[in-house]
Structure formats: structure tokens, C-alpha cells
Design a protein around this motif. Structure first.
Motif, PDB file in Angstrom:
ATOM      1  N   LYS A 117       0.842  -1.205   0.000  1.00 38.42           N
ATOM      2  CA  LYS A 117       0.000   0.000   0.000  1.00 38.42           C
ATOM      3  C   LYS A 117       0.871   1.246   0.000  1.00 38.42           C
ATOM      4  N   PRO A 118       0.326   2.363  -0.513  1.00 39.29           N
ATOM      5  CA  PRO A 118       1.171   3.553  -0.611  1.00 39.29           C
ATOM      6  C   PRO A 118       1.592   4.051   0.763  1.00 39.29           C
ATOM      7  N   LYS A 119       2.853   4.483   0.868  1.00 39.14           N
ATOM      8  CA  LYS A 119       3.327   5.124   2.105  1.00 39.14           C
ATOM      9  C   LYS A 119       2.860   6.559   2.028  1.00 39.14           C
ATOM     10  N   LEU A 120       1.928   6.944   2.868  1.00 37.86           N
ATOM     11  CA  LEU A 120       1.474   8.332   2.809  1.00 37.86           C
ATOM     12  C   LEU A 120       2.359   9.197   3.696  1.00 37.86           C
ATOM     13  N   ILE A 121       2.666  10.431   3.241  1.00 36.04           N
ATOM     14  CA  ILE A 121       3.500  11.281   4.092  1.00 36.04           C
ATOM     15  C   ILE A 121       2.752  11.655   5.357  1.00 36.04           C
ATOM     16  N   CYS A 122       1.409  11.668   5.295  1.00 34.80           N
ATOM     17  CA  CYS A 122       0.691  11.831   6.557  1.00 34.80           C
ATOM     18  C   CYS A 122      -0.710  11.265   6.387  1.00 34.80           C
ATOM     19  N   GLU A 123      -1.178  10.566   7.398  1.00 32.03           N
ATOM     20  CA  GLU A 123      -2.459   9.877   7.313  1.00 32.03           C
ATOM     21  C   GLU A 123      -3.606  10.838   7.620  1.00 32.03           C
ATOM     22  N   GLY A 124      -4.720  10.621   6.958  1.00 28.11           N
ATOM     23  CA  GLY A 124      -5.943  11.308   7.361  1.00 28.11           C
ATOM     24  C   GLY A 124      -6.022  12.785   7.028  1.00 28.11           C
ATOM     25  N   ASN A 125      -5.140  13.310   6.162  1.00 28.01           N
ATOM     26  CA  ASN A 125      -5.261  14.708   5.757  1.00 28.01           C
ATOM     27  C   ASN A 125      -5.979  14.747   4.409  1.00 28.01           C
ATOM     28  N   PRO A 126      -7.119  15.462   4.337  1.00 32.62           N
ATOM     29  CA  PRO A 126      -7.916  15.431   3.094  1.00 32.62           C
ATOM     30  C   PRO A 126      -7.180  16.023   1.894  1.00 32.62           C
ATOM     31  N   TYR A 127      -6.114  16.795   2.152  1.00 31.92           N
ATOM     32  CA  TYR A 127      -5.391  17.425   1.042  1.00 31.92           C
ATOM     33  C   TYR A 127      -4.184  16.606   0.588  1.00 31.92           C
ATOM     34  N   VAL A 128      -4.005  15.444   1.196  1.00 24.35           N
ATOM     35  CA  VAL A 128      -2.875  14.594   0.797  1.00 24.35           C
ATOM     36  C   VAL A 128      -3.422  13.366   0.085  1.00 24.35           C
ATOM     37  N   LEU A 129      -3.058  13.210  -1.189  1.00 19.21           N
ATOM     38  CA  LEU A 129      -3.534  12.063  -1.960  1.00 19.21           C
ATOM     39  C   LEU A 129      -2.381  11.109  -2.209  1.00 19.21           C
ATOM     40  N   GLY A 130      -2.606   9.831  -1.944  1.00 19.24           N
ATOM     41  CA  GLY A 130      -1.582   8.831  -2.271  1.00 19.24           C
ATOM     42  C   GLY A 130      -1.990   8.195  -3.581  1.00 19.24           C
ATOM     43  N   GLU A 227     -13.975  -3.159   2.184  1.00 21.20           N
ATOM     44  CA  GLU A 227     -13.428  -2.711   0.917  1.00 21.20           C
ATOM     45  C   GLU A 227     -12.759  -1.360   1.059  1.00 21.20           C
ATOM     46  N   ALA A 228     -13.321  -0.513   1.910  1.00 29.91           N
ATOM     47  CA  ALA A 228     -12.744   0.823   2.071  1.00 29.91           C
ATOM     48  C   ALA A 228     -11.303   0.729   2.571  1.00 29.91           C
ATOM     49  N   LYS A 229     -11.017  -0.281   3.398  1.00 28.46           N
ATOM     50  CA  LYS A 229      -9.655  -0.423   3.942  1.00 28.46           C
ATOM     51  C   LYS A 229      -8.684  -0.952   2.892  1.00 28.46           C
ATOM     52  N   ASN A 230      -9.230  -1.654   1.893  1.00 26.18           N
ATOM     53  CA  ASN A 230      -8.331  -2.346   0.976  1.00 26.18           C
ATOM     54  C   ASN A 230      -7.822  -1.417  -0.101  1.00 26.18           C
ATOM     55  N   VAL A 231      -6.615  -1.694  -0.576  1.00 28.45           N
ATOM     56  CA  VAL A 231      -6.028  -0.858  -1.615  1.00 28.45           C
ATOM     57  C   VAL A 231      -6.078  -1.646  -2.907  1.00 28.45           C
ATOM     58  N   GLY A 232      -6.418  -0.959  -3.990  1.00 28.77           N
ATOM     59  CA  GLY A 232      -6.474  -1.650  -5.275  1.00 28.77           C
ATOM     60  C   GLY A 232      -5.101  -2.081  -5.728  1.00 28.77           C
ATOM     61  N   SER A 233      -5.052  -2.807  -6.852  1.00 26.68           N
ATOM     62  CA  SER A 233      -3.765  -3.277  -7.357  1.00 26.68           C
ATOM     63  C   SER A 233      -2.957  -2.097  -7.882  1.00 26.68           C
ATOM     64  N   ALA A 234      -1.667  -2.332  -8.020  1.00 26.04           N
ATOM     65  CA  ALA A 234      -0.774  -1.257  -8.432  1.00 26.04           C
ATOM     66  C   ALA A 234      -1.034  -0.847  -9.869  1.00 26.04           C
ATOM     67  N   LEU A 235      -0.629   0.367 -10.179  1.00 32.47           N
ATOM     68  CA  LEU A 235      -0.775   0.877 -11.529  1.00 32.47           C
ATOM     69  C   LEU A 235       0.383   0.443 -12.394  1.00 32.47           C
ATOM     70  N   ASP A 312      -3.032  23.649  -3.705  1.00 32.51           N
ATOM     71  CA  ASP A 312      -4.399  23.137  -3.601  1.00 32.51           C
ATOM     72  C   ASP A 312      -4.413  21.753  -2.975  1.00 32.51           C
ATOM     73  N   PHE A 313      -3.451  20.927  -3.352  1.00 34.49           N
ATOM     74  CA  PHE A 313      -3.304  19.647  -2.665  1.00 34.49           C
ATOM     75  C   PHE A 313      -1.934  19.044  -2.917  1.00 34.49           C
ATOM     76  N   ILE A 314      -1.656  18.001  -2.185  1.00 35.55           N
ATOM     77  CA  ILE A 314      -0.329  17.377  -2.185  1.00 35.55           C
ATOM     78  C   ILE A 314      -0.481  15.951  -2.684  1.00 35.55           C
ATOM     79  N   VAL A 315       0.370  15.559  -3.604  1.00 37.01           N
ATOM     80  CA  VAL A 315       0.358  14.175  -4.059  1.00 37.01           C
ATOM     81  C   VAL A 315       1.525  13.451  -3.401  1.00 37.01           C
ATOM     82  N   SER A 316       1.201  12.401  -2.684  1.00 42.18           N
ATOM     83  CA  SER A 316       2.230  11.636  -2.001  1.00 42.18           C
ATOM     84  C   SER A 316       2.557  10.433  -2.874  1.00 42.18           C
ATOM     85  N   ALA A 317       3.724  10.467  -3.502  1.00 37.38           N
ATOM     86  CA  ALA A 317       4.124   9.361  -4.389  1.00 37.38           C
ATOM     87  C   ALA A 317       5.451   8.822  -3.864  1.00 37.38           C
TER      88      ALA A 317
END
Length: 501
Positions: A117-130, A227-235, A312-317
Motif C-alpha cells: 500500500k502507498p506510504k502516505l507522508i501523513c495519514e488522514g489529511n484530506p489534502y494529501v492524496l496517495g 473494501e474501504a480499507k483495501n487498496v487496489g492493485s498497483a498501476l 491546492d493539494f499534495i500528491v504523495s508518491a
């Protein structure tokens, strides 16, 4: 009164995970044992299947990845049964898994392919997308239509491709290395590709022959908790095809790279105001003065180099962590340093009859001097395929040799519409200072780098249509001493294939 549960059928082959590793493993097992039921357990209605597989050379392979409904898989292999449910618990002593839907499944051999699963730079922030899978890419596209400025954190393949594809939006790209694309390239290759970022993009995109990733037509019902907890397959490498990555501003590329830094703090607008901090405007190439930003942004990022930017938002890649959580409770798996389930050279974990393949596992055998594990699709396919062979051999009491694909690291992909081939220790991984590099570069056309040690080729990066991959693959595999050729090895006027056929 609840009806008595039917006794579980005697153990089967069970595979957990509907990504490339899991599906490849299940297909192989189904082929080996046509009269046995193979169970594939996945929380999603779609699986990832390999299509258009091509063996380019002895080890290099190319394939497309397609999202298919699990019924398509069951139609291709009548003895594969897909169970659409997450795993609640693994009871390894009882050779049994409990699924979220309340069922028990006994296994004789189990292969865990639950990915990462993606390592997010911070959990639970609506402006951070993994970003790691198709759903998150789609969410990203929705946000981008309204964005004037975004920040991308990370320096792997997804960050690279994102930066290249985004138009009409200011991009601040924070990387912890000196140069872009560190996982894949050295500074020279990065330079070669960055010049392409700065050149305006040619109109009329090259038609891609790989699949497009869509999540349309997915079951639209409310997601269950599981399902909400699960992460889809990699891109895969073309996941952004068919996504409209355009922001609101009317220019093509605006990219500013902040290197050698990481995220120190993230502030929401309100917090930022209270702290009375100052943020910077988007740096202009011609203007070296630093001006503070008058505009108010939804979120602010403070970097370790003390600079603060609003966006506007942060992409955590920032890469992935193996998805081992569901299997740990009550089981004492040996884990690798990267947090994966340790597997030996037959893909066995430390628990009896439990195998693992793909992103979830950590290869802990003594690797060939020119192979390393990287969490890539090619390796997920190879590991899934080989794990199935090992499970089959073990259950038939046969012995099996290590698969040839683990002799040499070999990966082909596309960056910025260039073909990119990586071979062996292409970044001199683990070779210490005792190696030398040879380079050949034609701006806008090709970039060739060879890693040499004691006269032998240990790795290579080929960008563009070089047609050298097979020759170089052979030279790395046979470890021939090339000292006598010196710099001629890369002389474009010498047809190197003629030497080594």
C-alpha cells in the motif's frame, strides 16, 4: 437458529490477492492441476490480468495489464473459483483462512500475494492524496480540474510520469535526492529526460499500445468497511493514459523542482494563519528574488530546506509498504528489512505451506550478483509464476530449480514516451566505488549508460530505440571480459552486435 456450517472441503490451493502476482499464480496452478479447484481470494470485483505477453529476449519481457472482471478469469479457467472477500485472519496452525464474509477455507498450500500500500507522508489529511492504483488516480483527476498549484512529493516512477503529464497547473516537485527519478536513473539520465520536460510537448500524443486503466463500470454500490480499507492493485506504466490531467491554468508546463529535501510540516490554512508564517510564490526562472505569496491556499507544505509553499493539494508518491497486516495476528512470520514477508529461493515464507509472491514479499535468498528485488510488475509476474511452480513441485514431491528470470534484473518501461530498459546493477547498486561508467548520449534521441567492474559489464540503462538490450543482456549474463574493447564498446560507428552474436 443459525444453520450448521458445512464442513470445509479438504485443503485446496488458495491464493490471496487479485493483482498480477496472485492472478498469475492462480492461473499457473489451475494449469498444473486441471482437476482441482484453485481458490483466489480478493476483496475486489476486478482482477489484473497479463495480456499481450511478449518475450523480448531471454529475460526481458513486455506485457499489458488489463483490469478484468473475475468472471472472465473463471471462464478462462473453469477450476479457478474467485471469492470476493478480504481476509480477516490467517490461522496457519490449522491451515485455514477466515474471510470477511464469515467463511473458513482450509488450504494445503497458500500463496499470499496481497501487494503493498502507498506510504502516505501523513495519514488522514484530506489534502494529501496517495497514488498507487486506478481509484486513487481517478480521485486525483477530479481534484486536478480545480487546481492552480499542486505539490508532488516523491521520486519514483509514478512521480516522474505525473510531472510529465500534468498541464495547466503549477507543480512544485520535492525530491529527497539530487536528481529526479533516482530509483530508476542516475543524474545523467535524469538530465536527458528533464530536457524533454522543458521542451514544450509536441502536439498529437503518440498512440499507446498498452491498455488504458479505467474504473468505470465498476460496481458502484456503497463500499463495505472491508473494501474501504483495501487498496487496489498497483498501476502500470500507462495508468495516466485516458485520464485528462489538466488543471485550471492556461499554460502547458510549469514545474519547479526542490531537491535534497523532504516534508517537514503540513499546515491547513487556518493553522497557517494563526502561526503567521510566510509562504513563497511560484519561483520564476528569470526572477531570482524571493517573494512571499499573497494568495491563500487550502494547505501549506514546509520543507526541510525551510521553504514553505501553499498549494491546492499534495500528491504523495513516496513508494509502498508491503501489505502484511491482515496476516500477522497469531502468526510469527519472519519479516525482511523492508517490512515484507521473507521468502526463500522457493518462495516459501517461514511458516509451513505458506508461500508469498509480488510486492508483499522480501526476497531473502542469496541473489545473483546482477539481480535485485524491486516492486515492479515484471517481478510480480515472475514471482507469481515461479511460486505456483514451487507449490506444484512441493505437493508432488518433486524438486525444482530456481527460475532463470532471477539470474538478471531486467525491466522495460516507458518514461516521457521514451522506451527505457534497465539491466542488472543499472545504478551500480551495491558495487561500492570500485566501478566505472561509460556513456553515450544523443540529445533528444538516446541515452546509453553501462556500468563496468573489472572489465565486466554489470548493468546498463538504455533510453530510446537503441536495439542493444539483447546484446547487453548477454554480456552481463556471460560476464565476458570486455577490457580490450575499452571505449569502443559504445562507439556508434561500431556495430557491437557483430562482435557478440
Amino acid at each position: 437458529m443459525e444453520a450448521a456450517r458445512p464442513p470445509p472441503a479438504a485443503g485446496k490451493f488458495v491464493v490471496v490477492g487479485g493483482g498480477i502476482a496472485g492472478v498469475t499464480c492462480a492461473e499457473q496452478l489451475a494449469t498444473h492441476f486441471p482437476s482441482e479447484d484453485i481458490l483466489l481470494v480478493t476483496p475486489f470485483p476486478v482482477i489484473k490480468a497479463v495480456t499481450n505477453f511478449k518475450q523480448i529476449s531471454k529475460i526481458l519481457e513486455e506485457f499489458d495489464v488489463e483490469e478484468q472482471s473475475s468472471t472472465m478469469l473463471e471462464n478462462r479457467f473453469p477450476n479457478i473459483k474467485v471469492i470476493e472477500s478480504g481476509v480477516k485472519q490467517l490461522k496457519s496452525e490449522e491451515h485455514c483462512i477466515l474471510t470477511e464474509d464469515g467463511n473458513h477455507h482450509l488450504y494445503k498450500k497458500l500463496c499470499l500475494c496481497a501487494g503493498a500500500k502507498p506510504k502516505l507522508i501523513c495519514e488522514g489529511n484530506p489534502y494529501v492524496l496517495g497514488i498507487r492504483d486506478t481509484d486513487s488516480a481517478q480521485e486525483f483527476q477530479k481534484q486536478l480540474t480545480k487546481a492552480k498549484r499542486i505539490m508532488i512529493i516523491g521520486n519514483g516512477g509514478i512521480a516522474l510520469e505525473l510531472v510529465f503529464k500534468i498541464e495547466g497547473c503549477e507543480v512544485i516537485w520535492a525530491i529527497k535526492d539530487k536528481a529526479i527519478g533516482n530509483t530508476f536513473f542516475d543524474a545523467g539520465a535524469a538530465e536527458f529526460l528533464t530536457s524533454k520536460l522543458i521542451d514544450e510537448k509536441p502536439e498529437g500524443r503518440v498512440a499507446q499500445k498498452r491498455t488504458r486503466y479505467t474504473t468505470e463500470g465498476r460496481k458502484k454500490e456503497a463500499k463495505t468497511k472491508a473494501e474501504a480499507k483495501n487498496v487496489g492493485s498497483a498501476l502500470g506504466p500507462d495508468w495516466h493514459e485516458g485520464l485528462n490531467l489538466k488543471g485550471t491554468k492556461k499554460f502547458s508546463h510549469k514545474i519547479h523542482i526542490e531537491n535534497m529535501c523532504e516534508v517537514k510540516n503540513i499546515y491547513l490554512q487556518e493553522e497557517f494563519r494563526i502561526l503567521k508564517k510566510k509562504s513563497l510564490t511560484f519561483p520564476r526562472e528569470d526572477d531570482k528574488s524571493v517573494t512571499s505569496d499573497k494568495e491563500m491556499w487550502p494547505v501549506y507544505v514546509e520543507l526541510t530546506n525551510e521553504k514553505i509553499y501553499g498549494c491546492d493539494f499534495i500528491v504523495s508518491a513516496t513508494g509502498v509498504t508491503p501489505n502484511i497486516e491482515p496476516f500477522l495476528h497469531g502468526n510469527s512470520f519472519d519479516l525482511g528489512e523492508d517490512g515484507g514477508l521473507k521468502v526463500d529461493d522457493h518462495m516459501r515464507t517461514s511458516l509451513p505451506d505458506v508461500y508469498a509472491a509480488g510486492d508483499i514479499c522480501s526476497a531473502s535468498w542469496q541473489p545473483s550478483p546482477v539481480w535485485q528485488q524491486m516492486r515492479l510488475w515484471t517481478q510480480a509476474r515472475q514471482m507469481g509464476w515461479y511460486a505456483a511452480k514451487c507449490m506444484a513441485a512441493a505437493s508432488l514431491g518433486e524438486s525444482i530449480d530456481m527460475d532463470f528470470s532471477f539470474e538478471l534484473f531486467a525491466h522495460v518501461t516507458k518514461f516521457f514516451n521514451y522506451k527505457v530498459v534497465l539491466l542488472g546493477k543499472y545504478n551500480a547498486q551495491g558495487l561500492g566505488s570500485d566501478h566505472e561508467l561509460m556513456l553515450r548520449c544523443t540529445k533528444g534521441q538516446e541515452y546509453i549508460k553501462v556500468v563496468m567492474q573489472n572489465g565486466r559489464m554489470m548493468g546498463a540503462v538504455l533510453i530510446g530505440e537503441t536495439d542493444l538490450e539483447e546484446t547487453f543482456e548477454n554480456l552481463i549474463l556471460n560476464q565476458m571480459n570486455l577490457s580490450q574493447y575499452g571505449e569502443d564498446l559504445l562507439d556508434p560507428n561500431i556495430d557491437i552486435e557483430d562482435y557478440f552474436d
